[in-house]
Write an enzyme that holds these catalytic residues in place. Structure first.
Site, PDB file in Angstrom:
ATOM      1  N   ASP A  10     -21.172 -24.839  26.346  1.00 35.79           N
ATOM      2  CA  ASP A  10     -22.570 -25.254  26.222  1.00 35.79           C
ATOM      3  C   ASP A  10     -23.385 -24.878  27.456  1.00 35.79           C
ATOM      4  OD1 ASP A  10     -22.247 -26.369  23.723  1.00 35.79           O
ATOM      5  OD2 ASP A  10     -21.843 -28.388  24.492  1.00 35.79           O
TER       6      ASP A  10
ATOM      7  N   TYR B 270      -9.826 -27.909  31.013  1.00 35.16           N
ATOM      8  CA  TYR B 270     -11.169 -28.150  31.531  1.00 35.16           C
ATOM      9  C   TYR B 270     -11.055 -29.062  32.742  1.00 35.16           C
ATOM     10  CZ  TYR B 270     -13.507 -26.248  27.386  1.00 35.16           C
ATOM     11  OH  TYR B 270     -13.979 -25.416  26.409  1.00 35.16           O
TER      12      TYR B 270
END
Lengths: 247, 247
Positions: B55, B113
């Site tokens: 994103d 992540y």
């Protein structure tokens, strides 16, 4: 009259160094910005005393400065309001009232600078403004060995950019720590004072040793020569941080 | 026809996310920028396949992408020329030729992540764009305990922002590491796949646990509820990094 001590963090890539430039100058130094913001907040002309200047591009984790004021505003209020008014890239991280004799520059016992070198083949996009990009497979042990010759009391004239106002070029380096983590080398240098460009020339010289272009024991000869031409280059300010000032 | 795999590092604060936006769109995504630069360099229309979208605002230490080309240009030349033409904030850190069947998205076995939280009272000026500034004296042990309930194969519907195209909301989380160093918490999450906003909701929930607003064992109940409303908030993309993709 109160004497107030500030701990200041700043991103040197965004400002024209620490030192006051004066109102006739278009752009502003960090000292200018702080003085204007504090003067406006307290309603009186404030002059701040820094522990020392930092050149354009040099960052600070914890620069120290103090100023005198007649204001009765509480420390918490000054801290919060000032942090709101300061531009992105400058923060006050601590504030305290100190004895009226305290002087940020004269009372500093030692300073620690840290220099960051990005050794990746392609520059780390996150440290572009906070590390010197100088890819190489450095010999860290040779750099550590070389650093030992710099520790102690020496005449550092060979490691100063120019003749300066200092009465003496003798300084004491208390410690030099060199660490490599992943693709970044961090060189931390603690001393009782530093000549002009001294940290950047020391790092430039250690880089030559790390690349095998100079031997650790050459440092001894360079110090003794007291000739700037024998030391390594003055590396960019991009990777330099004022990390700590001790009193 | 060659199949070329790229490892890409990018500063998400400078671009509009990974996903192709198309030429009618004024601003550009990272995928758009890469495709335009590679197409121009190789003289043919190149489509690149990423391991997955990130994103707007999400950073990458090592995003993986591949593309097919008829070009005979050497890998070293592509690597160097491409890095010169790319804007500040995007770098190719590795390039290799892979088997023609290799597919960055379908072949990914796991992803890691990392989320950074700046816990200082006043934001660290150097991590403003790379960490969530959320000052608190977090209970790290409680966060670690909570994270254990998330490890393993679970239905993560409660940790997904919306119904999405995924056939199943079951995923396997292989590990969660939570470290605090000085004033920064780093949460590293490795899994075989992630639902929309899943990492950011997991971190938002762990933050509530770290603040004592939720108990570690509440995680079990949230997972079982499969209801997004029971989990914590979706934290900002500012502190999120795609750290690794494994094949």
């Amino acid at each position: 009259m109160k004497n107030i001590k500030l701990t200041i963090m700043y991103d040197g890539s965004r400002f024209l160094g620490w030192q006051r430039l004066g109102s006739e100058h278009g752009e502003k130094s960090i000292q200018d910005i702080l003085e204007q913001n504090i003067s406006k907040l307290l309603g009186e002309a404030i002059k701040i005393i820094g522990s020392g200047r930092t050149d354009t591009g040099v960052h600070a984790f914890a620069q120290i400065a103090n100023f005198h004021t007649r204001s009765t505003m509480g420390l918490e209020d000054i801290f919060r309001t000032l942090n709101h008014s300061l531009p992105e890239g400058i923060s006050i991280t601590d504030i305290e009232e100190v004895q009226k004799e305290f002087h940020s520059r004269y009372d500093a016992k030692s300073k620690t600078y840290e220099y960051h070198i990005d050794t990746r083949e392609v520059a780390n996009v996150f440290t572009r403004k906070y590390a010197l990009h100088e890819p190489f497979s450095y010999d860290i042990n040779a750099m550590k060995e070389a650093s030992r010759y710099l520790i102690g009391e020496h005449d550092f004239q060979a490691f100063a950019s120019r003749m300066n106002d200092d009465r003496t070029t003798i300084r004491i380096i208390e410690s030099i720590d060199i660490d490599k983590e992943e693709d970044e080398i961090r060189i931390s240098i603690k001393g009782n004072g530093f000549l002009y460009h001294m940290v950047r020339i020391m790092v430039g010289t250690l880089i030559l040793v790390g690349k095998g272009k100079m031997k650790p024991e050459d440092i001894k000869r360079i110090l003794e020569s007291r000739n700037r031409k024998n030391a390594g280059p003055t590396v960019s300010s991009v990777g330099l941080f004022l990390k700590r000032v001790e009193y």
